[in-house]
Design a protein around this motif. Structure first.
Motif, short mmCIF file in Angstrom:
data_model
loop_
_atom_site.label_atom_id
_atom_site.label_comp_id
_atom_site.label_asym_id
_atom_site.label_seq_id
_atom_site.Cartn_x
_atom_site.Cartn_y
_atom_site.Cartn_z
N SER A 25 4.52 8.30 -47.20
CA SER A 25 5.44 8.40 -46.06
C SER A 25 6.88 8.06 -46.45
CB SER A 25 4.98 7.46 -44.94
OG SER A 25 5.04 6.12 -45.39
N MET A 26 7.16 7.99 -47.76
CA MET A 26 8.48 7.60 -48.24
C MET A 26 9.14 8.74 -49.02
SD MET A 26 7.67 3.83 -49.75
CE MET A 26 6.92 2.57 -48.74
N ALA A 27 10.47 8.72 -49.01
CA ALA A 27 11.27 9.64 -49.82
C ALA A 27 12.55 8.94 -50.24
CB ALA A 27 11.59 10.91 -49.04
N ILE A 28 12.99 9.25 -51.44
CA ILE A 28 14.25 8.71 -51.96
C ILE A 28 15.28 9.84 -51.98
CG2 ILE A 28 15.46 7.74 -53.97
CD1 ILE A 28 13.60 5.67 -52.97
N LEU A 66 10.61 3.17 -60.03
CA LEU A 66 9.49 3.99 -59.57
C LEU A 66 8.57 4.32 -60.74
CD1 LEU A 66 11.23 6.57 -57.17
CD2 LEU A 66 10.16 4.38 -56.58
N LYS A 67 9.17 4.73 -61.85
CA LYS A 67 8.38 5.09 -63.03
C LYS A 67 7.66 3.87 -63.59
CE LYS A 67 8.60 7.40 -67.46
NZ LYS A 67 9.42 8.16 -68.40
N ARG A 68 8.37 2.76 -63.66
CA ARG A 68 7.81 1.52 -64.22
C ARG A 68 6.56 1.07 -63.46
NH1 ARG A 68 10.28 -3.99 -63.17
NH2 ARG A 68 9.10 -5.35 -64.51
N HIS A 69 6.57 1.28 -62.14
CA HIS A 69 5.44 0.85 -61.30
C HIS A 69 4.52 1.99 -60.91
CE1 HIS A 69 6.58 -3.33 -60.92
NE2 HIS A 69 7.83 -2.96 -60.70
N SER A 70 4.71 3.16 -61.52
CA SER A 70 3.87 4.34 -61.25
C SER A 70 3.83 4.65 -59.76
CB SER A 70 2.45 4.13 -61.79
OG SER A 70 2.46 3.92 -63.17
N LEU A 71 5.01 4.70 -59.14
CA LEU A 71 5.10 5.01 -57.71
C LEU A 71 5.41 6.48 -57.52
CD1 LEU A 71 7.16 1.93 -56.48
CD2 LEU A 71 4.67 2.23 -56.54
N ASN A 72 4.59 7.15 -56.76
CA ASN A 72 4.77 8.57 -56.49
C ASN A 72 5.49 8.72 -55.16
OD1 ASN A 72 3.34 9.48 -58.84
ND2 ASN A 72 1.48 8.75 -57.84
N ILE A 73 6.81 8.67 -55.22
CA ILE A 73 7.66 8.81 -54.04
C ILE A 73 8.49 10.07 -54.23
CG2 ILE A 73 9.52 7.80 -52.67
CD1 ILE A 73 8.47 5.04 -53.43
N GLU A 74 8.52 10.91 -53.21
CA GLU A 74 9.28 12.15 -53.28
C GLU A 74 10.76 11.86 -53.50
OE1 GLU A 74 10.52 15.93 -50.45
OE2 GLU A 74 9.13 14.43 -49.68
N LEU A 75 11.37 12.60 -54.42
CA LEU A 75 12.81 12.50 -54.67
C LEU A 75 13.48 13.70 -54.04
CD1 LEU A 75 12.78 11.48 -58.44
CD2 LEU A 75 13.04 9.99 -56.46
#
Length: 102
Positions: free
Chosen positions: A18-21, A37-46
């Motif tokens: 439910s998030m986007a950057i 985001l990469k460091r924590h393996s977070l799949n957030i839409e850019l």
């Protein structure tokens, strides 16, 4: 990047769905957030708020200003939250998702 058990990663992915950057490719503060985001393996839409006029218009119309990085979160109650400032975004993600702050 962090490697998690599949079920734990799936739970994180559900939380971030439910998030986007909103960001610019070359903005140093956006780079800081993307690295986190990469460091924590977070799949957030850019979303590219510089080169995509529709994304830029949405950021200004709904977020209130053309400033990046900006984290948009669709809340369970139907409201939308907008959070600016790279350090605030990172702290919010760490606190909301229970990430290791090292």
């Amino acid at each position: 990047p962090v490697i998690r058990e599949p079920e734990h990663q799936n739970a994180i992915d559900e939380s971030t769905a439910s998030m986007a950057i909103y960001q610019f490719e070359t903005c140093p503060f956006c780079v800081k957030v993307r690295r986190e985001l990469k460091r924590h393996s977070l799949n957030i839409e850019l979303r590219d708020a510089k080169n995509d006029p529709d994304v830029k218009a949405e950021l200004v119309r709904e977020g209130g200003r053309h400033k990046v990085p900006c984290l948009r979160t669709d809340n369970p109650d139907g409201s939308v939250s907008w959070l600016y400032e790279s350090s605030d975004i990172i702290a919010h993600l760490q606190g909301t998702l229970g990430l290791n702050r090292t």
